[in-house]
Design an enzyme around this catalytic site. Structure first.
Site, PDB file in Angstrom:
ATOM      1  N   ARG A 131      86.549  74.549  71.656  1.00  7.14           N
ATOM      2  CA  ARG A 131      86.233  75.788  70.932  1.00  7.14           C
ATOM      3  C   ARG A 131      84.761  76.161  71.035  1.00  7.14           C
ATOM      4  O   ARG A 131      84.216  76.873  70.190  1.00  7.14           O
ATOM      5  CB  ARG A 131      86.641  75.707  69.456  1.00  7.14           C
ATOM      6  CG  ARG A 131      88.145  75.571  69.244  1.00  7.14           C
ATOM      7  CD  ARG A 131      88.506  75.838  67.792  1.00  7.14           C
ATOM      8  NE  ARG A 131      89.946  75.757  67.590  1.00  7.14           N
ATOM      9  CZ  ARG A 131      90.583  74.687  67.145  1.00  7.14           C
ATOM     10  NH1 ARG A 131      89.882  73.582  66.871  1.00  7.14           N
ATOM     11  NH2 ARG A 131      91.878  74.701  66.977  1.00  7.14           N
ATOM     12  N   LYS A 153      77.950  87.370  78.798  1.00  2.00           N
ATOM     13  CA  LYS A 153      79.263  87.796  79.267  1.00  2.00           C
ATOM     14  C   LYS A 153      79.797  86.763  80.244  1.00  2.00           C
ATOM     15  O   LYS A 153      79.157  86.460  81.256  1.00  2.00           O
ATOM     16  CB  LYS A 153      79.184  89.162  79.958  1.00  2.00           C
ATOM     17  CG  LYS A 153      79.115  90.342  79.010  1.00  2.00           C
ATOM     18  CD  LYS A 153      79.232  91.643  79.781  1.00  2.00           C
ATOM     19  CE  LYS A 153      79.306  92.840  78.866  1.00  2.00           C
ATOM     20  NZ  LYS A 153      79.441  94.114  79.608  1.00  2.00           N
ATOM     21  N   GLU A 195      70.914  95.413  91.448  1.00  3.81           N
ATOM     22  CA  GLU A 195      70.821  95.285  89.996  1.00  3.81           C
ATOM     23  C   GLU A 195      69.392  95.523  89.513  1.00  3.81           C
ATOM     24  O   GLU A 195      69.184  96.026  88.404  1.00  3.81           O
ATOM     25  CB  GLU A 195      71.320  93.911  89.548  1.00  3.81           C
ATOM     26  CG  GLU A 195      72.798  93.651  89.802  1.00  3.81           C
ATOM     27  CD  GLU A 195      73.724  94.353  88.807  1.00  3.81           C
ATOM     28  OE1 GLU A 195      73.226  95.036  87.885  1.00  3.81           O
ATOM     29  OE2 GLU A 195      74.955  94.214  88.953  1.00  3.81           O
ATOM     30  N   LYS A 237      66.979  93.848  80.136  1.00  2.06           N
ATOM     31  CA  LYS A 237      68.306  93.411  79.705  1.00  2.06           C
ATOM     32  C   LYS A 237      68.241  92.718  78.353  1.00  2.06           C
ATOM     33  O   LYS A 237      69.126  92.905  77.504  1.00  2.06           O
ATOM     34  CB  LYS A 237      68.941  92.482  80.742  1.00  2.06           C
ATOM     35  CG  LYS A 237      70.367  92.096  80.335  1.00  2.06           C
ATOM     36  CD  LYS A 237      71.227  91.596  81.448  1.00  2.06           C
ATOM     37  CE  LYS A 237      72.680  91.477  80.992  1.00  2.06           C
ATOM     38  NZ  LYS A 237      73.559  90.945  82.041  1.00  2.06           N
ATOM     39  N   GLU A 247      78.506  95.000  73.010  1.00  3.26           N
ATOM     40  CA  GLU A 247      78.824  96.300  73.589  1.00  3.26           C
ATOM     41  C   GLU A 247      79.673  97.139  72.637  1.00  3.26           C
ATOM     42  O   GLU A 247      80.708  97.691  73.009  1.00  3.26           O
ATOM     43  CB  GLU A 247      79.540  96.130  74.934  1.00  3.26           C
ATOM     44  CG  GLU A 247      79.368  97.301  75.883  1.00  3.26           C
ATOM     45  CD  GLU A 247      79.837  96.994  77.289  1.00  3.26           C
ATOM     46  OE1 GLU A 247      80.773  97.645  77.742  1.00  3.26           O
ATOM     47  OE2 GLU A 247      79.241  96.095  77.922  1.00  3.26           O
ATOM     48  N   ARG A 252      74.649  98.793  75.226  1.00  4.36           N
ATOM     49  CA  ARG A 252      74.836  97.816  76.297  1.00  4.36           C
ATOM     50  C   ARG A 252      75.705  98.382  77.411  1.00  4.36           C
ATOM     51  O   ARG A 252      75.604  97.948  78.561  1.00  4.36           O
ATOM     52  CB  ARG A 252      75.446  96.524  75.746  1.00  4.36           C
ATOM     53  CG  ARG A 252      75.555  95.450  76.811  1.00  4.36           C
ATOM     54  CD  ARG A 252      75.794  94.066  76.259  1.00  4.36           C
ATOM     55  NE  ARG A 252      75.856  93.097  77.345  1.00  4.36           N
ATOM     56  CZ  ARG A 252      75.862  91.783  77.188  1.00  4.36           C
ATOM     57  NH1 ARG A 252      75.798  91.253  75.985  1.00  4.36           N
ATOM     58  NH2 ARG A 252      75.914  90.981  78.238  1.00  4.36           N
ATOM     59  N   ASN A 256      76.323  99.146  82.641  1.00  2.00           N
ATOM     60  CA  ASN A 256      77.428  99.317  83.590  1.00  2.00           C
ATOM     61  C   ASN A 256      77.190 100.455  84.577  1.00  2.00           C
ATOM     62  O   ASN A 256      78.110 100.829  85.311  1.00  2.00           O
ATOM     63  CB  ASN A 256      78.731  99.567  82.823  1.00  2.00           C
ATOM     64  CG  ASN A 256      79.166  98.365  82.007  1.00  2.00           C
ATOM     65  OD1 ASN A 256      79.156  97.244  82.490  1.00  2.00           O
ATOM     66  ND2 ASN A 256      79.524  98.590  80.753  1.00  2.00           N
ATOM     67  N   HIS A 259      78.890 100.420  87.911  1.00  4.32           N
ATOM     68  CA  HIS A 259      79.908  99.367  87.915  1.00  4.32           C
ATOM     69  C   HIS A 259      81.336  99.903  87.864  1.00  4.32           C
ATOM     70  O   HIS A 259      82.236  99.268  88.421  1.00  4.32           O
ATOM     71  CB  HIS A 259      79.667  98.396  86.756  1.00  4.32           C
ATOM     72  CG  HIS A 259      78.523  97.457  86.982  1.00  4.32           C
ATOM     73  ND1 HIS A 259      77.216  97.886  87.135  1.00  4.32           N
ATOM     74  CD2 HIS A 259      78.473  96.102  87.092  1.00  4.32           C
ATOM     75  CE1 HIS A 259      76.428  96.847  87.314  1.00  4.32           C
ATOM     76  NE2 HIS A 259      77.165  95.749  87.304  1.00  4.32           N
ATOM     77  N   HIS A 263      83.455  98.517  90.697  1.00  7.12           N
ATOM     78  CA  HIS A 263      84.613  97.637  90.522  1.00  7.12           C
ATOM     79  C   HIS A 263      85.850  98.210  91.201  1.00  7.12           C
ATOM     80  O   HIS A 263      86.670  97.462  91.754  1.00  7.12           O
ATOM     81  CB  HIS A 263      84.885  97.420  89.039  1.00  7.12           C
ATOM     82  CG  HIS A 263      83.908  96.487  88.378  1.00  7.12           C
ATOM     83  ND1 HIS A 263      83.854  96.307  87.019  1.00  7.12           N
ATOM     84  CD2 HIS A 263      82.952  95.675  88.891  1.00  7.12           C
ATOM     85  CE1 HIS A 263      82.909  95.428  86.720  1.00  7.12           C
ATOM     86  NE2 HIS A 263      82.345  95.035  87.839  1.00  7.12           N
ATOM     87  N   HIS A 277      79.545  92.273  95.426  1.00  6.41           N
ATOM     88  CA  HIS A 277      79.433  92.952  94.140  1.00  6.41           C
ATOM     89  C   HIS A 277      78.198  93.853  94.081  1.00  6.41           C
ATOM     90  O   HIS A 277      78.281  95.022  93.668  1.00  6.41           O
ATOM     91  CB  HIS A 277      79.388  91.928  93.003  1.00  6.41           C
ATOM     92  CG  HIS A 277      79.126  92.537  91.663  1.00  6.41           C
ATOM     93  ND1 HIS A 277      80.034  93.349  91.027  1.00  6.41           N
ATOM     94  CD2 HIS A 277      78.040  92.469  90.839  1.00  6.41           C
ATOM     95  CE1 HIS A 277      79.530  93.761  89.868  1.00  6.41           C
ATOM     96  NE2 HIS A 277      78.329  93.229  89.737  1.00  6.41           N
TER      97      HIS A 277
END
Length: 379
Positions: A131, A153, A195, A237, A247, A252, A256, A259, A263, A277
């Protein structure tokens, strides 16, 4: 040395940027780096888990093991194949079983040595093992250093899309060594530069202008420009993550930029070497700029600046050049699986100016599909 705090309530941590801190200094200063993260049990040496891809394992194993030996610790390695294929249910199961087999406790830390794939996979495994146990990021690619290693993330990919199964799980620390980038292939360096450009585009026009003038020096790995680009990107960032960790406020989501388009392009090209990527994000930022121009929100001159900056970095800037066997409707269909979907609406990060990104919630996907069709036929 730069130390950039990521200020989160109860879970703050530092990003340390220091030349040699992994490649050379990690061995010289193992005790300082490991003191907070070593296994707590006294007596016989305890195993310190490292997850790495095959490239990082081959390049940095000796330096890491020397570090651990000098601190009275032993390394244990789980090595994955490079590339997005490692971010899978099967590999996640293998990593978590391996950690449990080592007897990892919630007070232990796992070290993620590699690019963004390794960091995402390791972070997610640590989020669910017992956990939640600790982990430390040792990113070895520019993309991971300036983006994926910071912010918590973590995720794997599934047949439905990229990064759709994951958790927010912040690292305990991030150690960034610009010198490891000397081993990085030029294509990967360019992909990471996408980036870096993103941070200028979304909120720092002055930094974007600096990159227009100095991007070639960053790509050439000149020490001072490279360190400046990394530190400026991480500081940007860190500010955004501190304001909107999960987010929820929309701040935040600006990260993206490029992105959602990217994606979809990755999905259409199979999440492989055909389009990395960072390359997909670069082309996605060009498309976001041109679509913003199409909507009358960004000047043609600013849209052209985005294209030129991507071109000069040796990154893809024309959708037509990919020769995709699809149309705009199919690319939009990929976007329906995006984790940012809100009901039937997909927010897009668009631009009103260089450094002026915003979240658009009124994009007509039929209009977007027609725009993408034109881009696939243009230039």
């Amino acid at each position: 040395m730069d130390v950039i705090p990521v200020a989160l309530a109860g879970r703050s941590y530092d990003v340390t940027i220091e030349a040699g801190c992994v490649l050379d200094g990690f061995a010289r200063n193992a005790d300082a780096y490991l003191r907070s993260y070593r296994p707590a049990t006294a007596g016989a040496p305890r195993a310190v888990p490292f997850v790495a891809d095959t490239n990082s394992h081959a390049l940095f194993r000796d330096a890491v093991e020397e570090s651990l030996d000098s601190a009275g610790l032993e390394a244990r390695w789980f090595v994955v194949a490079p590339g997005e294929g490692a971010k899978s249910w099967a590999v996640l199961e293998q990593v978590t079983d391996w950690l449990l087999g080592l007897g990892i406790s919630r007070s232990d830390h796992v070290f993620a040595l590699g690019g963004g794939v390794v960091g995402d996979l390791t972070g997610f495994a640590c989020a669910i093992a017992k956990r939640g146990c600790g982990f430390v990021q040792l990113p070895t690619t520019l993309l991971a250093q300036v983006d994926s290693s910071v912010g918590g993330k973590t995720a794997i990919n599934t047949s439905a899309g990229k990064n759709l199964i994951g958790a927010f799980h912040q690292p305990s620390a991030v150690l960034i060594d610009p010198l490891v980038l000397d081993t990085l292939p030029d294509r990967e360096m360019r992909a990471g530069h996408a980036e870096v450009l993103k941070y200028g585009l979304l909120g720092d026009a002055e930094f974007f202008a600096w990159l227009e003038a100095n991007g070639s020096r960053v790509l050439a790995r000149e020490a001072d420009p490279l360190a400046y680009a990394i530190a400026t990107s991480i500081a940007a960032k860190a500010r955004i993550v501190a304001e909107d960790e999960r987010e929820t406020s929309g701040t935040r989501a600006l990260l993206n930029l490029g992105h959602t388009f990217g994606h979809a392009l990755e999905a259409e090209t199979g999440f492989g070497d055909r389009l990395l990527h960072g390359e997909a994000v670069a082309l996605g930022m060009v498309l976001a700029a041109r679509y913003s121009e199409h909507r009358g929100e960004l000047s043609a001159s600013d849209a052209e600046r985005v294209t030129r900056a991507v071109d000069r970095a040796g990154l893809p800037s024309e959708l037509a050049a990919l020769n995709l066997d699809c149309d705009g409707d199919k690319l939009c269909a990929h976007m329906h699986h995006d984790k940012k979907m809100e009901g039937s609406t997909l927010p897009f990060v668009l631009l009103r100016a260089i450094g002026g990104a915003y979240l658009a919630r009124d994009v007509d996907l039929a209009d977007l599909a027609a725009f993408l069709d034109r881009q696939m036929q243009a230039h």
